[in-house]
Write a protein that holds these residues in place. Structure first.
Motif, mmCIF file in Angstrom:
data_model
loop_
_atom_site.group_PDB
_atom_site.id
_atom_site.type_symbol
_atom_site.label_atom_id
_atom_site.label_comp_id
_atom_site.label_asym_id
_atom_site.label_seq_id
_atom_site.Cartn_x
_atom_site.Cartn_y
_atom_site.Cartn_z
ATOM 1 N N TYR A 115 -49.359 28.080 -12.217
ATOM 2 C CA TYR A 115 -49.553 26.922 -13.069
ATOM 3 C C TYR A 115 -48.772 27.176 -14.361
ATOM 4 O O TYR A 115 -48.919 28.226 -14.984
ATOM 5 N N VAL A 116 -47.951 26.214 -14.755
ATOM 6 C CA VAL A 116 -47.180 26.359 -15.984
ATOM 7 C C VAL A 116 -47.564 25.236 -16.935
ATOM 8 O O VAL A 116 -47.491 24.062 -16.586
ATOM 9 N N GLU A 117 -48.000 25.614 -18.124
ATOM 10 C CA GLU A 117 -48.363 24.637 -19.150
ATOM 11 C C GLU A 117 -47.407 24.794 -20.326
ATOM 12 O O GLU A 117 -47.291 25.868 -20.914
ATOM 13 N N THR A 118 -46.669 23.723 -20.659
ATOM 14 C CA THR A 118 -45.659 23.775 -21.705
ATOM 15 C C THR A 118 -46.273 23.446 -23.060
ATOM 16 O O THR A 118 -47.393 22.929 -23.141
ATOM 17 N N PRO A 119 -45.564 23.741 -24.148
ATOM 18 C CA PRO A 119 -46.130 23.543 -25.485
ATOM 19 C C PRO A 119 -46.554 22.113 -25.771
ATOM 20 O O PRO A 119 -47.456 21.886 -26.579
ATOM 21 N N ASP A 120 -45.902 21.111 -25.144
ATOM 22 C CA ASP A 120 -46.286 19.725 -25.410
ATOM 23 C C ASP A 120 -47.491 19.287 -24.579
ATOM 24 O O ASP A 120 -47.888 18.131 -24.602
ATOM 25 N N GLY A 121 -48.068 20.211 -23.794
ATOM 26 C CA GLY A 121 -49.258 19.900 -23.020
ATOM 27 C C GLY A 121 -48.991 19.509 -21.584
ATOM 28 O O GLY A 121 -49.919 19.372 -20.800
ATOM 29 N N SER A 122 -47.724 19.293 -21.210
ATOM 30 C CA SER A 122 -47.429 18.950 -19.824
ATOM 31 C C SER A 122 -47.585 20.193 -18.954
ATOM 32 O O SER A 122 -47.467 21.319 -19.425
ATOM 33 N N SER A 123 -47.866 19.967 -17.674
ATOM 34 C CA SER A 123 -48.113 21.106 -16.800
ATOM 35 C C SER A 123 -47.730 20.765 -15.378
ATOM 36 O O SER A 123 -47.580 19.608 -15.014
ATOM 37 N N VAL A 124 -47.599 21.792 -14.575
ATOM 38 C CA VAL A 124 -47.242 21.604 -13.180
ATOM 39 C C VAL A 124 -47.811 22.759 -12.369
ATOM 40 O O VAL A 124 -47.984 23.871 -12.881
ATOM 41 N N MET A 125 -48.129 22.472 -11.112
ATOM 42 C CA MET A 125 -48.615 23.500 -10.203
ATOM 43 C C MET A 125 -47.517 23.795 -9.195
ATOM 44 O O MET A 125 -46.980 22.891 -8.556
ATOM 45 N N LEU A 126 -47.149 25.068 -9.052
ATOM 46 C CA LEU A 126 -46.057 25.458 -8.173
ATOM 47 C C LEU A 126 -46.539 26.474 -7.153
ATOM 48 O O LEU A 126 -46.863 27.607 -7.504
ATOM 49 N N PRO A 127 -46.620 26.096 -5.881
ATOM 50 C CA PRO A 127 -46.961 27.092 -4.864
ATOM 51 C C PRO A 127 -45.767 28.003 -4.598
ATOM 52 O O PRO A 127 -44.641 27.549 -4.448
ATOM 53 N N LEU A 128 -46.014 29.302 -4.587
ATOM 54 C CA LEU A 128 -44.941 30.275 -4.381
ATOM 55 C C LEU A 128 -45.328 31.261 -3.291
ATOM 56 O O LEU A 128 -46.493 31.647 -3.188
ATOM 57 N N PRO A 152 -47.244 34.473 -21.372
ATOM 58 C CA PRO A 152 -46.311 33.542 -22.016
ATOM 59 C C PRO A 152 -44.952 33.595 -21.311
ATOM 60 O O PRO A 152 -44.520 34.653 -20.841
ATOM 61 N N LEU A 153 -44.300 32.456 -21.218
ATOM 62 C CA LEU A 153 -42.984 32.372 -20.583
ATOM 63 C C LEU A 153 -42.091 31.503 -21.448
ATOM 64 O O LEU A 153 -42.299 30.288 -21.561
ATOM 65 N N ALA A 154 -41.115 32.133 -22.107
ATOM 66 C CA ALA A 154 -40.260 31.421 -23.060
ATOM 67 C C ALA A 154 -39.376 30.411 -22.347
ATOM 68 O O ALA A 154 -38.823 30.684 -21.286
ATOM 69 N N GLY A 155 -39.235 29.244 -22.945
ATOM 70 C CA GLY A 155 -38.348 28.208 -22.430
ATOM 71 C C GLY A 155 -37.140 28.033 -23.334
ATOM 72 O O GLY A 155 -36.783 28.933 -24.110
ATOM 73 N N TYR A 156 -36.513 26.874 -23.265
ATOM 74 C CA TYR A 156 -35.364 26.582 -24.115
ATOM 75 C C TYR A 156 -35.819 26.392 -25.565
ATOM 76 O O TYR A 156 -36.989 26.110 -25.842
ATOM 77 N N THR A 157 -34.892 26.544 -26.489
ATOM 78 C CA THR A 157 -35.198 26.368 -27.909
ATOM 79 C C THR A 157 -35.601 24.919 -28.180
ATOM 80 O O THR A 157 -34.875 23.997 -27.798
ATOM 81 N N PRO A 158 -36.740 24.688 -28.820
ATOM 82 C CA PRO A 158 -37.154 23.307 -29.125
ATOM 83 C C PRO A 158 -36.102 22.586 -29.957
ATOM 84 O O PRO A 158 -35.454 23.180 -30.826
ATOM 85 N N VAL A 159 -35.929 21.300 -29.677
ATOM 86 C CA VAL A 159 -34.926 20.484 -30.364
ATOM 87 C C VAL A 159 -35.629 19.585 -31.376
ATOM 88 O O VAL A 159 -36.595 18.895 -31.045
ATOM 89 N N LYS A 160 -35.148 19.591 -32.586
ATOM 90 C CA LYS A 160 -35.694 18.736 -33.640
ATOM 91 C C LYS A 160 -34.973 17.389 -33.622
ATOM 92 O O LYS A 160 -33.759 17.324 -33.395
ATOM 93 N N LYS A 217 -54.548 34.599 -14.085
ATOM 94 C CA LYS A 217 -53.821 35.472 -15.001
ATOM 95 C C LYS A 217 -52.874 34.627 -15.840
ATOM 96 O O LYS A 217 -52.194 33.744 -15.329
ATOM 97 N N MET A 218 -52.810 34.883 -17.158
ATOM 98 C CA MET A 218 -51.951 34.105 -18.033
ATOM 99 C C MET A 218 -50.933 34.997 -18.716
ATOM 100 O O MET A 218 -51.258 36.073 -19.206
ATOM 101 N N LYS A 243 -47.301 28.569 -21.025
ATOM 102 C CA LYS A 243 -48.340 29.484 -20.546
ATOM 103 C C LYS A 243 -48.296 29.480 -19.023
ATOM 104 O O LYS A 243 -48.367 28.432 -18.389
ATOM 105 N N LEU A 244 -48.176 30.654 -18.456
ATOM 106 C CA LEU A 244 -48.069 30.795 -17.015
ATOM 107 C C LEU A 244 -49.361 31.408 -16.485
ATOM 108 O O LEU A 244 -49.775 32.473 -16.915
#
Length: 793
Positions: free
Chosen positions: A474-487, A714-722, A711-712, A507-508
């Motif tokens: 499960y990946v939850e991004t800083p803006d609150g969006s999330s997705v479930m990925l079976p691996l 942190p997983l860094a993404g792209y640099t936030p754009v202003k 288990k959680m 957050k992973l």
């Protein structure tokens, strides 16, 4: 008679096979060089030409391979460095439609003397590091470095045409004179041999020039010359080779005339040569030349149907060894397209409204960036490097080229001659043809689609995992969006998934579907697949203009000082109170759910959550049937639905993450809120030439799941754009309490026009002080053609 015929046929067959094998071997060498090293190149459009410390740099990067849009790299890296190569700031961004954009803040430390911008992709790191993008940014309030006592004198480099100077063959000798910063220096002098003057020479353009000389055996030649300050110098010319091949190229009406000379005692292998001309990664011309009974041969390379750009001409001998090389420039004026720009309203009054309309007649999809700045402090850059000169010239050559757009803004005979001097003094690469371009240094460079989840599980089983063991990410991004990925976890406890696009730290959460695996004993190591560090040594680029080194502080105008003071007090004009106009529900949903490359854009948007009939469908694919012209959906309720558009498979994203048709099929219709559908012309940006379907679910844009069994990490993404701040004074509730001193009045890096939208209206308000606007528009279309427009109003 029959026996003679058989013998002749046998000999002819041997000769034919020999020629065929030679041609195949040569083509293999050439194609290996062109295909294994596709030399990606970057051009960056900045919002303005000069900055101050603490300023925000807004940019858009365009990526090319040859004369076409690059589809190689997926991740873009931009770094700010000081004069010692120390990393000051770093940014990562996804590459979208062969472009990347963002913003980065300059340091406030004024102890440094210079700021450099370095940009690259994973593809560039695996190639020739000398072509990685490097540019010194003009930061006007940085102190200049103290002048170095006894600074090095100017130097002159002599460069024989074709690469080698051969005894007994008349040769064109090019030369270039530069100072310690690589900037051109005027010079003149004579060539002497045993004290006698052989010929005279003088620079004719930007420190460059050329003269013709015939080298004699067992002789040495010396240049005695004076620089612009009148200082005399003595420099030895390169030693001429006793024998070999010489290549000369001349412009004629029919194309490029080539002359191949050989010395009388040339090696046998040098008497059977092949001339190959290649442009933009494609062999454009090839011919075998027999010099067994002649010391010179010539011909003409037709160029009228070639794309504009550098033409590389190489002569190979019978042993497939490159023995002469020359580059020349083909300019068929076919690299640009027209964009009409017209002001529908213009006001230079305090906070006055301005409107600029962009219009194209062509229906080919095109992508632009535009900046509007205060022309009184943002100097004109008419001949500096821009998107045209970078793609066609500077992106393919080593060394500093001063005012490169000069060679495209003018079309006189003098400009053509001067451009050929650039080819003579910058282009000989010392035969970098190779059948093995691999470098051990680049073996660890990843090659993933956008961000990835690349991890390893330890602490569970020493003997590994059983085949088929699955985990859920499960990946939850800083803006609150999330997705479930079976691996699927591999036998060696590894897992991998790429194609993710999000900004900031996510957050992973990791959870096994096998409940017998104790999650409290699990240890995870996870990587996002991005390059962590630049792998080559820091190479300081030459400045764009001549610099007088002086420790004295720079005298800044009052306008710049006022802007710096305001920038110090506040990074944004927060005093401006904006009351937004009403926006549609669709735009509200788009703003809430989408991020990054999915934001706005040209797409068909479906408000599934507002459709009361949506829950009557068994799957989203059944719901979409018949709604999007051109999409063919088969087996919409099956385990493996098939969705194609123009005979190519469609790519899927779930809450901004790369997903699969099966994942979308298993998403309940009651959870689906919003769908964006991009047609194939847009999907190519994702490497999905059948288009893209991006699905967004309800309830905070995803699922709720952070229970204690997960288990959680942190997983860094792209640099936030202003978002670029552009006040709308027509809707301001109260006048701002502070003056508006913005130096960049408008910046938009993401303007897209195509057959469905051929016009774009730009609105911006003046600040409190600007009286002249500088407008720079740059862009490219999907055919790789370019536009560069610069105006001062």
């Amino acid at each position: 008679m029959n026996l003679l015929f058989v013998r002749l046929s046998f000999i002819a067959t041997i000769l034919f096979c020999g020629d065929l094998c030679f041609a195949q071997s040569l083509n293999k060498i050439i194609n290996n060089q062109l295909q294994t090293d596709p030399q990606e190149k970057i051009y960056i459009h900045y919002d303005k030409n000069s900055y101050v410390t603490g300023d925000t740099v807004w940019f858009k990067a365009y990526l090319f391979t040859g004369s076409k849009r690059s589809r190689a790299g997926k991740n873009f890296y931009l770094e700010l460095l000081d004069n010692n190569g120390k990393l000051l700031n770093r940014l990562t961004a996804p590459i979208f439609e062969s472009t990347a954009s963002g913003n980065i803040v300059l340091p406030t430390d004024t102890a440094i003397h210079a700021v450099y911008c370095r940009a690259y992709t994973e593809v560039m790191l695996k190639g020739d590091s000398s072509f990685i993008y490097m540019k010194q940014l003009s930061v006007v309030n940085l102190p200049k470095a103290a002048e170095i006592a006894n600074s090095p004198p100017p130097v002159i480099h002599f460069l024989p045409e074709g690469g080698d100077w051969i005894n007994g063959i008349p040769s064109l000798m090019a030369f270039k004179v530069t100072d310690a910063n690589g900037m051109p220096v005027k010079a003149e002098g004579v060539i002497k041999n045993n004290g006698a003057t052989v010929t005279e020479f003088a620079t004719t353009h930007d420190g460059m020039g050329a003269f013709t000389m015939l080298a004699q055996p067992n002789q040495s030649y010396t240049a005695v010359w004076k620089d612009a300050a009148g200082n005399e110098h003595t420099t030895a010319l390169p030693t001429a080779k006793p024998n070999g091949i010489s290549l000369h190229i001349a412009d004629v009406a029919a194309g490029k005339k080539f002359y191949i000379f050989r010395s009388k005692d040339a090696d046998a292998a040098d008497k059977q040569v092949t001339l190959v001309a290649q442009s933009n990664g494609t062999i454009a011309y090839q011919i075998r030349v027999d010099l067994s009974n002649a010391e010179m041969s010539n011909g003409t390379i037709p160029v009228k149907d070639m794309p504009s750009g550098i033409l590389y001409i190489t002569v190979f001998n019978k042993n497939l060894k490159p023995i002469a090389e020359r580059i020349t420039f083909v300019n068929n004026h076919d690299y640009s397209f027209n964009v009409d720009t017209s002001f529908t309203a213009i006001s230079k009054l305090k906070r006055g409204l301005n409107q600029l309309k962009l219009a194209v007649k062509d229906t080919i999809r095109s992508n632009y960036s535009i900046s509007v700045t205060d022309a009184d402090i943002d100097d004109a850059s008419s001949n500096q490097d821009n998107i045209v000169s970078r793609l066609l010239l500077t992106g393919d050559l080593r060394g500093k080229i001063v005012n490169p757009y000069y060679y495209f803004a003018n079309q006189t005979d003098d400009v053509t001659k001067n451009l050929d001097l650039v080819m003579l003094t910058h282009g000989w690469r010392k035969y970098n043809w190779s059948t093995d371009t691999a470098k051990t240094l680049t073996d660890t460079i990843p090659n993933h689609r956008f961000l990835s989840i690349n991890g390893k599980v330890t602490g569970v089983r020493a003997n590994g995992f059983k085949p088929g063991t699955y985990a859920t990410i499960y990946v939850e991004t800083p803006d609150g969006s999330s997705v479930m990925l079976p691996l699927q976890v591999s036998d060696n406890a590894g897992f991998f998934r790429d194609g993710l696009i999000y900004y900031g730290d996510a957050k992973l959460y990791f959870k096994f579907q096998d409940k017998n695996l104790a999650s409290n004993k699990i240890k995870l190591t996870v990587d996002n697949g991005l390059v962590k560090n630049y792998i080559y040594p820091f190479m300081k680029p030459a400045p764009d203009t001549s610099i007088t080194l002086n420790a004295a502080p720079v005298q800044l105008s009052k306008r710049v000082q006022d802007y710096m003071l305001q920038l110090k007090n506040t990074r944004e004009l927060k005093e401006v109170q904006i009351k937004s106009k009403g926006v549609s529900q669709e735009k509200k949903i788009d703003k809430v759910y989408t991020t990054g490359v999915f934001k706005d854009g040209i797409s068909t948007n479906l408000m599934v959550g507002d459709d009361p009939r949506a829950t009557n469908y068994g799957s989203l694919f059944q719901y979409l049937q018949g709604k999007i012209p051109g999409i063919r959906i088969s087996n919409p309720l099956g385990d493996v639905p098939s969705i194609v558009w123009r005979n190519d498979p469609v790519a899927f994203f779930l809450n901004n993450f790369s997903s699969s048709a099966a994942d979308i099929r298993n998403t309940p219709m009651m959870d689906v809120e919003y769908v964006k559908v991009y047609d194939p012309s847009m999907g190519g940006a994702f490497g999905a030439y059948g288009g893209v379907i991006s699905v967004y679910t309800k309830r905070g844009k995803g699922f709720v799941y952070n229970d204690k069994n997960n288990k959680m990490l942190p997983l860094a993404g792209y640099t936030p754009v202003k978002d670029f701040f552009s006040p709308d004074y027509a809707t301001a509730v109260n006048a701002p309490s502070a003056p508006d001193l913005r130096t960049t009045l408008y910046w938009n890096p993401n303007i897209i026009l195509d057959k469905g939208k051929q016009e774009y209206l730009i609105k911006f308000y003046n600040n409190d002080v600007t009286r002249k606007f500088k407008i720079v528009l740059e862009g490219m279309n999907f055919d790789g053609k370019l536009v560069h427009i610069e105006k001062v109003l």
